[in-house]
Structures are given as C-alpha cells and as structure tokens.
Motif scaffolding. Structure first.
Motif, PDB file in Angstrom:
ATOM      1  N   UNK A  74     -45.653   5.417 -17.490  1.00 42.56           N
ATOM      2  CA  UNK A  74     -46.605   5.699 -18.559  1.00 42.56           C
ATOM      3  C   UNK A  74     -46.055   5.175 -19.877  1.00 42.56           C
ATOM      4  N   UNK A  75     -46.960   4.805 -20.754  1.00 44.45           N
ATOM      5  CA  UNK A  75     -46.571   4.395 -22.102  1.00 44.45           C
ATOM      6  C   UNK A  75     -47.566   4.914 -23.110  1.00 44.45           C
ATOM      7  N   UNK A  76     -47.116   5.034 -24.346  1.00 42.51           N
ATOM      8  CA  UNK A  76     -47.999   5.558 -25.384  1.00 42.51           C
ATOM      9  C   UNK A  76     -47.749   4.824 -26.693  1.00 42.51           C
ATOM     10  N   UNK A  77     -48.816   4.605 -27.427  1.00 41.63           N
ATOM     11  CA  UNK A  77     -48.729   4.056 -28.784  1.00 41.63           C
ATOM     12  C   UNK A  77     -49.394   5.067 -29.703  1.00 41.63           C
ATOM     13  N   UNK A  78     -48.619   5.602 -30.647  1.00 44.71           N
ATOM     14  CA  UNK A  78     -49.120   6.644 -31.536  1.00 44.71           C
ATOM     15  C   UNK A  78     -49.692   6.058 -32.819  1.00 44.71           C
ATOM     16  N   UNK A  79     -50.459   6.887 -33.498  1.00 43.44           N
ATOM     17  CA  UNK A  79     -51.019   6.479 -34.789  1.00 43.44           C
ATOM     18  C   UNK A  79     -49.903   6.204 -35.795  1.00 43.44           C
ATOM     19  N   UNK A  80     -48.863   7.039 -35.775  1.00 45.65           N
ATOM     20  CA  UNK A  80     -47.714   6.843 -36.658  1.00 45.65           C
ATOM     21  C   UNK A  80     -46.484   6.647 -35.783  1.00 45.65           C
ATOM     22  N   UNK A  81     -46.206   5.430 -35.355  1.00 46.02           N
ATOM     23  CA  UNK A  81     -45.126   5.192 -34.389  1.00 46.02           C
ATOM     24  C   UNK A  81     -43.753   5.509 -34.974  1.00 46.02           C
ATOM     25  N   UNK A  82     -42.853   5.903 -34.110  1.00 41.81           N
ATOM     26  CA  UNK A  82     -41.491   6.256 -34.528  1.00 41.81           C
ATOM     27  C   UNK A  82     -40.555   5.115 -34.150  1.00 41.81           C
ATOM     28  N   UNK A  83     -39.802   4.637 -35.115  1.00 42.90           N
ATOM     29  CA  UNK A  83     -38.789   3.611 -34.858  1.00 42.90           C
ATOM     30  C   UNK A  83     -37.404   4.216 -35.044  1.00 42.90           C
ATOM     31  N   UNK A  84     -36.476   3.762 -34.197  1.00 43.37           N
ATOM     32  CA  UNK A  84     -35.114   4.268 -34.240  1.00 43.37           C
ATOM     33  C   UNK A  84     -34.221   3.317 -35.038  1.00 43.37           C
ATOM     34  N   UNK A  85     -33.105   3.844 -35.508  1.00 45.00           N
ATOM     35  CA  UNK A  85     -32.139   3.012 -36.209  1.00 45.00           C
ATOM     36  C   UNK A  85     -31.625   1.945 -35.251  1.00 45.00           C
ATOM     37  N   UNK A  86     -31.649   0.693 -35.694  1.00 43.22           N
ATOM     38  CA  UNK A  86     -31.216  -0.422 -34.850  1.00 43.22           C
ATOM     39  C   UNK A  86     -31.795  -1.714 -35.377  1.00 43.22           C
ATOM     40  N   UNK A  87     -32.422  -2.484 -34.499  1.00 44.96           N
ATOM     41  CA  UNK A  87     -33.083  -3.730 -34.890  1.00 44.96           C
ATOM     42  C   UNK A  87     -34.504  -3.722 -34.355  1.00 44.96           C
ATOM     43  N   UNK A  88     -35.275  -4.730 -34.747  1.00 45.31           N
ATOM     44  CA  UNK A  88     -36.645  -4.855 -34.244  1.00 45.31           C
ATOM     45  C   UNK A  88     -36.615  -4.981 -32.718  1.00 45.31           C
ATOM     46  N   UNK A  89     -35.741  -5.836 -32.202  1.00 47.61           N
ATOM     47  CA  UNK A  89     -35.684  -6.061 -30.760  1.00 47.61           C
ATOM     48  C   UNK A  89     -35.222  -4.823 -30.004  1.00 47.61           C
ATOM     49  N   UNK A  90     -34.240  -4.093 -30.556  1.00 45.32           N
ATOM     50  CA  UNK A  90     -33.760  -2.889 -29.865  1.00 45.32           C
ATOM     51  C   UNK A  90     -34.826  -1.808 -29.846  1.00 45.32           C
ATOM     52  N   UNK A  91     -35.739  -1.805 -30.810  1.00 48.05           N
ATOM     53  CA  UNK A  91     -36.820  -0.832 -30.818  1.00 48.05           C
ATOM     54  C   UNK A  91     -37.901  -1.192 -29.822  1.00 48.05           C
ATOM     55  N   UNK A  92     -37.922  -2.435 -29.390  1.00 51.09           N
ATOM     56  CA  UNK A  92     -38.859  -2.830 -28.339  1.00 51.09           C
ATOM     57  C   UNK A  92     -38.307  -2.434 -26.972  1.00 51.09           C
ATOM     58  N   UNK A  93     -37.037  -2.730 -26.734  1.00 51.51           N
ATOM     59  CA  UNK A  93     -36.437  -2.455 -25.425  1.00 51.51           C
ATOM     60  C   UNK A  93     -35.905  -1.034 -25.311  1.00 51.51           C
ATOM     61  N   UNK A  94     -35.646  -0.375 -26.460  1.00 50.90           N
ATOM     62  CA  UNK A  94     -35.044   0.959 -26.481  1.00 50.90           C
ATOM     63  C   UNK A  94     -33.747   1.009 -25.667  1.00 50.90           C
ATOM     64  N   UNK A  95     -33.032  -0.120 -25.667  1.00 45.80           N
ATOM     65  CA  UNK A  95     -31.735  -0.165 -24.990  1.00 45.80           C
ATOM     66  C   UNK A  95     -31.822  -0.266 -23.482  1.00 45.80           C
ATOM     67  N   UNK A  96     -33.027  -0.471 -22.925  1.00 45.00           N
ATOM     68  CA  UNK A  96     -33.176  -0.585 -21.476  1.00 45.00           C
ATOM     69  C   UNK A  96     -32.675  -1.958 -21.031  1.00 45.00           C
ATOM     70  N   UNK A  97     -31.638  -1.966 -20.176  1.00 45.94           N
ATOM     71  CA  UNK A  97     -31.021  -3.221 -19.763  1.00 45.94           C
ATOM     72  C   UNK A  97     -31.951  -4.062 -18.888  1.00 45.94           C
ATOM     73  N   UNK A  98     -32.975  -3.422 -18.316  1.00 45.96           N
ATOM     74  CA  UNK A  98     -33.892  -4.174 -17.455  1.00 45.96           C
ATOM     75  C   UNK A  98     -34.798  -5.096 -18.261  1.00 45.96           C
ATOM     76  N   UNK A  99     -34.923  -4.836 -19.548  1.00 46.61           N
ATOM     77  CA  UNK A  99     -35.795  -5.660 -20.393  1.00 46.61           C
ATOM     78  C   UNK A  99     -34.940  -6.732 -21.058  1.00 46.61           C
ATOM     79  N   UNK A 100     -35.185  -7.966 -20.694  1.00 44.40           N
ATOM     80  CA  UNK A 100     -34.377  -9.080 -21.195  1.00 44.40           C
ATOM     81  C   UNK A 100     -34.824  -9.491 -22.594  1.00 44.40           C
ATOM     82  N   UNK A 101     -34.002 -10.328 -23.210  1.00 40.52           N
ATOM     83  CA  UNK A 101     -34.343 -10.838 -24.539  1.00 40.52           C
ATOM     84  C   UNK A 101     -35.634 -11.641 -24.491  1.00 40.52           C
TER      85      UNK A 101
END
Length: 694
Positions: free
Chosen positions: A506-533
């Motif tokens: 499941x996935x969700x996109x909120x009206x006010x999305x939450x981003x974590x400290x890091x980079x734009x790319x790390x906020x896309x993958x959320x550190x999941x190693x299965x998601x490549x560059x």
C-alpha cells in the motif's frame, strides 16, 4: 514484574562484563584493605617488636643478632629450633626513651615509671621494679637494624598492592560503564522498537513531547542508574563486605561492635526512598509536560505569533517550570539532610562507640588490644564510610532512575501490534467492504458501508468534513479494525493478514506530505535498498519533478531539512508522488494529494497520475471534484453512510448531493447548508507516508 527485576533482566544481557567487573572489584577491594594489615604487621611485629623478649646468643655473626656491651642478643621468635637461648633481656619504652633491662620481665604491660635508674611497672595490683639503662640513639638503632629488611618487604608489598589497586580500579570502571552503556543501548532500542509497534490510536491521546521524553530523558536517567548508581552500589556493597571481613579478622569483638551500622544504613535508604519516590515521580512528569509544551510551541510557532499568543504560551510554560522547580527544591532539601550530614553523624557515633568500649576495657585489662590492631581497626573503620558516602550520594540518582525506569516500562507494557517477519506476494488489489460499521469511541462514524473496488479501478470518496472518508482509509490500512462487517482484499479478510504484510503493498500521498531529513532522493527511496538510483530518478521524472526541482543546486541530491521546510508545497508534493511511484504499491491512496499544488503544476502531473494509477487500485479523497471526473466510482458520504454512488456523469444526472457540491464549486448554485453536520471523523495521521510496509 517489578522494575527491579526487569532492570536485572536487562543487566543479564551484559552479564559477562558485569561479572568481570565484580571480580576485578573484589580483587581491588582485597588489595586495598590489605593496607591496614600491612600497617598492623609493621607496627606490632617490627616497630613495637623491639619490646619482645631478647635472648643472648653465642654467635655475634648470626642473622638478626644485635651486639650490645660485648654481648650478642637476638629476638626470641627468631631463634632456630636447635639454637640455644641464653639469658633473657628486655627493651622497654618510657616516653621517648628506650631502656635496657638485663633480666626477664614478668609483666611488661601497665603503667611505667623510671626513677633513679629503676623502672616500676604497675599492672592492676601487680607492681614490679627493674634496674634499667637508657639506650643511646646508636644503640637503639642497632636493635632496630634487624627490623629494617622486614619493614622494606612490607613497604614493597604495599606498593605492589597499590599497583594492583590502580589496575583493578581501571578495569572495574571500564567494564562496569561499558556494560551499562550496552544495557542502556538495548533498552533504548527496545523502547524505540516498541514505539514503532504501538497502534496509531495510542498517539492520539499522548503528546509527541511526552513520548520523546520517555525515549530520551527517562532512558538517560536509567543510564545513570547503570553507569553511576550501579558502580557505586556494587562497589559499596563489596567494599563494605570486605571491610567487615577485615574487622572480624582483626578482632571479633571489634567487628561485632560495628555491626550496628548495617541496619541503620538499610533503614536510612528505605526512609529516603519513601519520600524521594513521591518527589521524583512528580519531577519526571513535569519534565515530560515541559518537553510536550516545548514541542507543541515549536511546531505551532507561526500560529502563536500570528495570533499573538506568546504571553499566554510563556505563562503556561512558566507555571509548569515553577512547579518543576518547587519539587526539585524539595529533593535538594531532602538530599541536604540525608547525605553528608548523616554520614558524618554515623561516622562520629561509630568512633565514639569504639573509644568508649575499648577505652573503658583497657582500664581493667578485659578488652585490651595491641596498638597495631587498634591502628588497623581505626583505619579500616574509617574506610567503611567511604563507600557509604558514595552510596548515599547516589540515592537521589537511584530513586530518579527507578522512577524513570518505571515510566519507560509502563510505555513498553502498552499493547503493541504483532510483528510478523517476511512478506506476502503482491496482491491484485480487489477491495470489498461488506456492511462495515466503525466507531472511534461510542458513536458510529461509519454505518453499514458496502462497496467494491476492483483491480485497476479508481474510487473517489467525497463528502463534508466528518462524513467518514478518512475513516474508510484508516480501516483499509488497519490502523483500526471495524466493530461490524468485514473488509477483504482479493477475497481474503484483512484481519487475517499481518498488518506489516498488508501495508507492504500500500502507498499513500497526503495533502501535506512529510519529508525526512536527508536528500530529495533519500526521501523517495526512504533508505530502501531495493529501490535503485535509476528507479528514483525515473519516478521523479515521471511525475514531472525534473522541471520543478531543476533549479536546486544539487538537483536530486539537494539536502532536505526536517519536514522539507525549505521546499515549496508543490515540490514536497511531487517528491511524495515520486515516492509512491517508486514503491509501486498495489493499492494507492491519494488524500487531497493535489490540494496544495497550483493549477500549472497540477496540469503537469495529471498525466503522471494516470500512469501512477495504472494497474493498481486507487482511492482518492477529494474536495476538488474536478480532479475525480475520470474516477470509475464515486462514493458520496454523509454522516457515515454512502448516500450516492456512481460515475461523475451519473451523479450529475442524479441531481443529488454530488450535483449540489459540483455546482457550488463551479459557482453556479449555492445549496442550502445542512444543519448539524457532525465533525467527528478521525483523520489519517500526518506522519503516515507513502512507503511499503508501513
């Protein structure tokens, strides 16, 4: 299970190093307490040993022999078994002068007087008089000379024991503190892991600041328990045990006299904790509330300033801070009365008992002890109060740590969701609600909800605030379970699927999305190693982010601060869309996902949304009805019930609530307001993000 037992179980995780520290501690205590025994031997056997009987010997070259007035003498305890002893002589001290007595002395102990070359010794009713000759310094040294090798050996032994004490102190400190750090690391990890398992509704009633306080301040206080308190108390217990062993070795009577210290210390600790626990419970609670109000103030700083609530917020903070200080002062007063003051009183009382008992005993000769024993005993007894002082000084930290540990374990005792390892194959996404009714508390916010969403379909949920839109999504994610009815995915009851497996697709996109400290790319993958560059960049490009984020100096590697506050709402939303696309969920929820995006940006991602929705079941919560025209099914909710359903065109032809809402947004019709619209619906938590395996 009580707090002490649970802390002990955590201590067992580092039992090897704890045991090593305790063994090292015992060795160090033994080495340190050997010092008074060495001093006793030096005084009784060597310094005062000169008053022991001497006997004339035939050989002046014999070891330990002393030459005096043409005769050789040796201490009686230094003759060999087959060596002949001659006439007995004695050397006795009066004041600072030593006297030679050329005969045996029946009783050497007692009051000594020297008059006209005669020494009178009075011991009770026994009075003896002997002719004496004062020794010169050179003659006296000749009698002391045989003692020097023994004294040097004892000094050397003391230095060796001192080195052993230094190394054992280092080992004890290092192993105790490293063990404590390991234990507290595990405790913190377990607390944080349990936070991840707590159901979402738990955080509805507990401010974030209080949760943070449990994980940081309270666990830090527990760390003090293992690092400082455990070190002092374990050292203190071992040291006190060693001191009493030494006291009983020196003299059983002396040891028995000093046993009164133990019950006093135990009663002292019990009474102290009775008052301190009450104060510390309030102190930790106030500190938690202070953290909560600070966190709330920081999060809502813009609102506070816009509505000029600085003074009211400051007053609330000051009231909490004042109450916190009041109980801190009570703890200070308690500590001031029950630390050094009582230790000093106990020490003075112990020495008074010692002097009274043995001072009186020495007068009648019943309890007389040697000077070496008395010196060693006073030395050891003085050492007894060093660990007591250390333990008493840590009583405040002990109680504070126990209270904090109780708060941490209370949090850990909150029932959490079961964690099931592994995952399930990606399901198709056929969702069906059958007569679902749900209430957050007593009143139902959803009533007999039934609908079906097939794979690849888009289902839109519309209705006034509190109509039940977000509650349906909360049930789908299993943040809550319904009281009535059933929810199935691909024909399987969701209650029979582990929550982690269910949310994995499941996935969700909120009206006010939450981003974590890091980079734009790390906020896309959320550190999941299965998601490549490559997948990250493709997802960002597919949602049109390369145009919006092109001006960033580092592009997709641009640093992102907490919550993405340096990015615009549209940029944050695009990153959130890319996140959903990268994780490729089977079920996608869009919660007013385009509400914060301007018209130009929205047009850029409309085509990307079609790609995003392709092949997956999509639920859209929307107030802007123009964004759901292409939805396969639109559910119109009112007071927790589905009052209309159909496509956009079908609902317009129906001319009901949807038609009124649409005309209102088009500016054509202003429908009559519906009185009594309830605003009772729970909302999706703002921390829930687009992520597989939420």
């Amino acid at each position: 299970m009580n707090v002490g037992k649970r802390l002990f179980q955590y201590a067992l995780t580092a039992k090897v190093t704890f045991i090593a520290a305790i063994i090292t501690l015992c060795i160090g205590v033994a080495a340190e307490l050997a010092g008074p025994f060495i001093a006793k031997a030096m005084i009784d056997d060597h310094m005062l040993g000169i008053e022991q009987p001497f006997f004339e010997t035939d050989s002046s070259t014999s070891e330990n022999a002393v030459l005096y007035n043409g005769h050789s003498y040796k201490r009686g305890d230094r003759f060999a078994e087959n060596e002949n002893k001659g006439q007995e002589v004695r050397i006795l001290q009066k004041g600072t002068t030593f006297y030679f007595i050329d005969q045996a002395v029946e009783v050497a102990e007692g009051k000594r007087e020297v008059v006209d070359g005669q020494m009178t010794i009075t011991n009770g009713s026994l009075v003896s008089t002997y002719p004496v000759t004062a020794l010169t310094a050179e003659q006296l040294f000749s009698f002391y000379k045989p003692e020097i090798p023994g004294i040097m050996k004892l000094v050397g032994l003391y230095l060796i024991l001192l080195v052993v004490t230094i190394f054992t102190e280092f080992g004890k400190t290092y192993w105790l503190q490293s063990s404590a750090n390991r234990v507290i690391q595990k405790l913190r990890t377990d607390v944080y892991a349990h936070i991840q398992r707590l159901p979402v509704h738990f955080f509805d009633n507990l401010p974030a600041g209080k949760v943070v306080s449990r994980i940081t301040n309270d666990t830090e206080a527990v760390k003090d328990l293992f690092v400082a308190v455990l070190s002092n108390f374990s050292s203190g217990v071992v040291y006190i045990a060693g001191v009493y062993v030494a006291l009983f070795i020196l003299d059983v009577r002396l040891g028995l006299v000093c046993l009164f210290v133990i019950p006093i210390l135990i009663v002292w600790i019990i009474l102290y904790r009775k008052f301190a626990t009450k104060y510390n419970t309030i102190i930790r609670s106030r500190l938690s509330e202070i953290n909560a109000i600070i966190n709330e103030s920081i999060q809502g700083m813009s609102i506070i300033r816009v509505f000029r609530r600085q003074k009211q917020t400051k007053d609330e903070f000051e009231a909490l801070n004042q109450d916190y200080m009041k109980y801190q002062n009570k703890m200070l007063n308690l500590n001031a009365w029950t630390t050094h003051n009582l230790v000093n009183v106990l020490r003075s009382f112990s020495f008074a008992v010692l002097l009274a008992y043995f001072g009186y005993g020495s007068l009648n000769g019943a309890n007389a002890v040697s000077l070496g024993v008395l010196y060693a005993f006073v030395d050891v007894l003085g050492r007894l109060f060093q660990p007591i002082t250390g333990m008493v000084n840590q009583l405040a930290a002990l109680d504070s740590s126990m209270v904090s540990a109780g708060r941490v374990f209370t949090l850990m005792d909150e029932p959490g969701e079961d964690v099931t390892d592994g995952s399930m194959p990606r399901y198709k996404g056929n969702v069906e609600f059958k007569d679902v009714s749900f209430a957050y508390k007593k009143d139902y916010v959803l009533k007999n909800i039934s609908f079906e969403a097939k794979q690849g379909q888009t289902v839109a949920l519309v209705g006034h605030t509190g109509s039940g839109k977000s509650s349906i999504i909360n049930l789908l994610f299993r943040f809550y379970d319904p009281q009535k009815g059933s929810i199935t995915i691909d024909g399987q009851e969701v209650t029979g699927i582990p929550k982690q497996w269910l949310r994995h697709h499941m996935g969700i996109v909120l009206q006010d999305p939450y981003l974590f400290t890091g980079t734009v790319s790390s906020n896309v993958s959320l550190g999941d190693e299965r998601i490549t560059r490559e997948q990250i960049e493709k997802a960002l490009c597919d949602v049109g982010a390369e145009r919006i984020l092109a001006h960033l100096p580092k592009g997709f590697d641009e640093p992102v601060v907490e919550k993405g506050s340096t990015l615009s709402a549209g940029q944050r939303q695009l990153i959130s869309f890319a996140r959903a696309l990268a994780f490729d969920p089977a079920i996608l929820i869009l919660d007013e996902a385009t509400a914060n995006i301007d018209t130009e940006t929205e047009s850029l991602i409309q085509s990307a949304l079609e790609v995003l929705k392709k092949g997956r079941t999509t639920f859209i919560i929307a107030h802007r009805l123009s964004t759901i025209r292409t939805a396969d099914q639109i559910l119109v909710l009112h007071r927790g019930e589905i009052v209309e359903r159909g496509s956009h065109d079908e609902l317009l032809e129906l001319g009901g609530r949807y038609y009124q809402l649409y005309q209102l947004q088009q500016g054509n019709v202003l429908p009559e307001p519906v009185a009594g619209e309830p605003i009772i619906e729970g909302t999706i938590q703002p921390t829930i993000q687009t992520v597989s395996g939420v």
